[in-house]
Write an enzyme that holds these catalytic residues in place. Structure first.
Site, PDB file in Angstrom:
ATOM      1  N   ASN A   1       0.974  -1.401  -0.107  1.00  0.00           N
ATOM      2  CA  ASN A   1      -0.153  -0.235  -0.230  1.00  0.00           C
ATOM      3  C   ASN A   1       0.485   1.063  -0.288  1.00  0.00           C
ATOM      4  O   ASN A   1       1.080   1.994   1.235  1.00  0.00           O
ATOM      5  CB  ASN A   1      -0.919   0.070   1.375  1.00  0.00           C
TER       6      ASN A   1
ATOM      7  N   ARG B   1      -2.462  -2.401  -2.976  1.00  0.00           N
ATOM      8  CA  ARG B   1      -3.869  -1.213  -2.904  1.00  0.00           C
ATOM      9  C   ARG B   1      -3.243  -0.468  -3.978  1.00  0.00           C
ATOM     10  O   ARG B   1      -2.713   0.953  -4.528  1.00  0.00           O
ATOM     11  CB  ARG B   1      -3.719  -0.546  -1.839  1.00  0.00           C
TER      12      ARG B   1
ATOM     13  N   HIS C   1     -12.023   4.280  -0.245  1.00  0.00           N
ATOM     14  CA  HIS C   1     -12.341   3.184   0.999  1.00  0.00           C
ATOM     15  C   HIS C   1     -13.175   1.796   0.403  1.00  0.00           C
ATOM     16  O   HIS C   1     -13.816   1.265   1.698  1.00  0.00           O
ATOM     17  CB  HIS C   1     -12.845   3.770   1.958  1.00  0.00           C
TER      18      HIS C   1
ATOM     19  N   LEU D   1     -13.885   5.511   9.277  1.00  0.00           N
ATOM     20  CA  LEU D   1     -13.505   6.496  10.006  1.00  0.00           C
ATOM     21  C   LEU D   1     -11.706   6.842  10.699  1.00  0.00           C
ATOM     22  O   LEU D   1     -11.390   5.956  11.421  1.00  0.00           O
ATOM     23  CB  LEU D   1     -14.614   7.141  11.016  1.00  0.00           C
TER      24      LEU D   1
ATOM     25  N   ARG E   1      -9.156  17.223   6.062  1.00  0.00           N
ATOM     26  CA  ARG E   1      -9.716  17.611   4.465  1.00  0.00           C
ATOM     27  C   ARG E   1     -11.480  18.184   5.037  1.00  0.00           C
ATOM     28  O   ARG E   1     -12.189  17.547   5.990  1.00  0.00           O
ATOM     29  CB  ARG E   1     -10.116  16.296   4.113  1.00  0.00           C
TER      30      ARG E   1
ATOM     31  N   ILE F   1     -10.091   5.681  14.095  1.00  0.00           N
ATOM     32  CA  ILE F   1     -11.010   6.771  15.266  1.00  0.00           C
ATOM     33  C   ILE F   1     -12.449   5.535  15.439  1.00  0.00           C
ATOM     34  O   ILE F   1     -13.110   5.348  16.881  1.00  0.00           O
ATOM     35  CB  ILE F   1     -12.005   7.955  15.056  1.00  0.00           C
TER      36      ILE F   1
ATOM     37  N   GLU G   1      -7.781  -4.193   5.466  1.00  0.00           N
ATOM     38  CA  GLU G   1      -7.859  -3.603   4.236  1.00  0.00           C
ATOM     39  C   GLU G   1      -6.267  -4.846   3.573  1.00  0.00           C
ATOM     40  O   GLU G   1      -6.643  -5.805   2.481  1.00  0.00           O
ATOM     41  CB  GLU G   1      -7.616  -2.575   3.820  1.00  0.00           C
TER      42      GLU G   1
END
Ligand code: ADP
Length: 414
Positions: free
Chosen positions: A7, A99, A189, A218, A250, A342, A395
């Site tokens: 990744n 990825r 995502h 998150l 962002r 999170i 992932e």
């Protein structure tokens, strides 16, 4: 099959080696051999690597670019010095899973990388100018190191969202902009949303068809996904990862006219404003302190700073709005699933997002919510009609599994 999962970011590379095959996938017996990440590529790089449950090691090396980093890493993993018994030489790595951030409209599922697929990923550079070039560099470097006989597979962040219908992916701008420039929602995502949806149905013993949930990833980047009958039907990120929820740096959703206003008032070009919205906004912009939720929560406890409180409140309020929006888009859902740094680790954020949602049948169990940190499980009460789960994402595992499935020619369930 030992799969190296990569990744790649602009100056970082996360990696894992996972041993898996079709039988192990069926038995949930994938075996994680090692994992780690390299930071500060381009200078004096820091390499963290952990072999199984052993303590993590930190190394430093001067690594000028991604190819040099990958070469160093493979040499280190295969060396006696690493102590990784399963990998004695680079030939013990049997496949590489990458990825890839943007697969545009072309890639609807993971793909074995050949010249044509590589060209397809290059064609998407326009859509992800910050990400796809690094992914391509990483793929090319891995080809150099392992040769063309070691299969490589691309797993796209966008692919899971290819089921989103036109009414949800088109923006209300002149249609020719879609035809000419592919201006539309893609969503990101996807691997994370797909993984937690898969875990949710495993936990509840449901089929894909019975999976009707809203997932919240998150992390530093944040997105929500409406998953109906197992497929993504809408998501909060758009043509780029800037749209949707408030994130570390962002802004998420805003009035598009603000771009012009900031540009005129601050004497900035459109692309400078875009950079500001991507890198100086979100939790960092509102708090003026940090993009890191854990630090913000510690700061709030200690000093009750107004802007820190506002940053957290805006973050949670905006996430909550998406529950309402997606419940409507899906004609109701069975569960909300939280994941990402999170979502997995902050009971406080989960509680704030779910607060006052009893009208929709959602009741968090305060004790369970507090207890489940970095572990998967139910966090809603026994009588809650809309369930809530915390499920750590993985992932890399999904990338390793897709790599095997693509190589073996088994179509993967999306
Ligand atoms: P990425 O999206 O880069 O993979 P992560 O999923 O690791 O990032 O998420 C990083 C975010 O998770 C940071 O804002 C970090 O502060 C937050 N986080 C991690 N642990 C906690 C915690 N215990 N409480 C609150 N926030 C946390």
């Amino acid at each position: 099959m030992n799969v190296l999962v990569l990744n790649s970011g602009s100056s970082s590379l996360k990696f894992q080696v996972i041993a898996t095959d079709l039988e192990r996938i069926k038995q949930y017996q994938d075996d994680r051999i090692c994992r780690g990440e390299v930071e500060d590529i381009g200078g004096e790089a820091i390499i963290r690597i952990q072999y199984r449950a052993e303590p993590s090691r930190t190394l430093t090396a001067s690594l000028r670019d991604l190819p040099a980093t990958l070469e160093y890493l493979v040499r280190y993993i295969a060396s006696d010095q690493s102590g990784i018994h399963e990998i004695k030489s680079s030939t013990d790595i049997h496949a590489v899973g990458h990825r890839v951030v943007h697969g545009g409209e072309q890639f609807k599922e993971s793909a074995r990388i050949d010249d044509q697929v590589l060209k397809g990923i290059e064609d998407c550079i326009d859509l992800a100018p910050l990400h796809n070039p690094n992914n391509i560099k990483c793929i090319t470097a891995a080809r150099e190191i392992f040769g063309k006989d070691v299969p490589q597979v691309a797993v796209f962040d966008t692919a899971f969202h290819h089921t989103i219908p036109e009414q949800a992916y088109l923006y209300a701008v002149p249609y020719h902009l879609y035809r000419r420039h592919r201006v539309r929602r893609y969503g990101f995502h996807g691997t994370s949303h797909r993984y937690v949806a898969f875990r949710y149905r495993a936990l509840r013993g449901l089929t894909r068809q019975q999976t009707n949930i809203i997932t919240f990833h998150l992390g530093n980047g944040c997105s929500a996904c409406a998953i109906k009958a197992g497929s993504s039907i809408d998501t909060s990120m758009g043509m780029t990862p800037l749209e949707g929820l408030v994130m570390g740096t962002r802004s998420g959703d805003l009035d598009p006219a603000i771009v012009g206003v900031i540009g005129r008032k601050e004497g900035m070009s459109a692309s400078e404003v875009e950079t500001l919205l991507n890198t100086q906004s979100g939790l960092l912009g509102v708090s003026g302190l940090t993009n890191d939720m854990r630090e913000l929560q510690a700061e709030l406890k200690e000093h009750d700073d107004r802007r820190v409180r506002l940053a957290i409140e805006i973050f949670c309020y905006r996430a909550k709005k998406y529950i309402g929006a997606f419940l409507a888009a899906m004609n109701g859902a069975d569960a909300i699933v939280f994941t990402g740094g999170i979502g997995e680790n902050s009971p406080d954020v989960r509680a704030r997002i779910c607060q006052g949602m009893e009208w929709a049948g959602l009741r968090l169990d305060a004790a369970k919510n507090q207890e489940l940190i970095g572990r998967e499980g139910l966090i809603s009460t026994a009588d809650s009609k809309l369930l809530a789960y915390a499920i750590p994402t993985d992932e890399e595992l999904l990338i390793a599994r897709d790599t095997v499935r693509v190589i073996e020619g088994v179509p993967h369930p999306s």
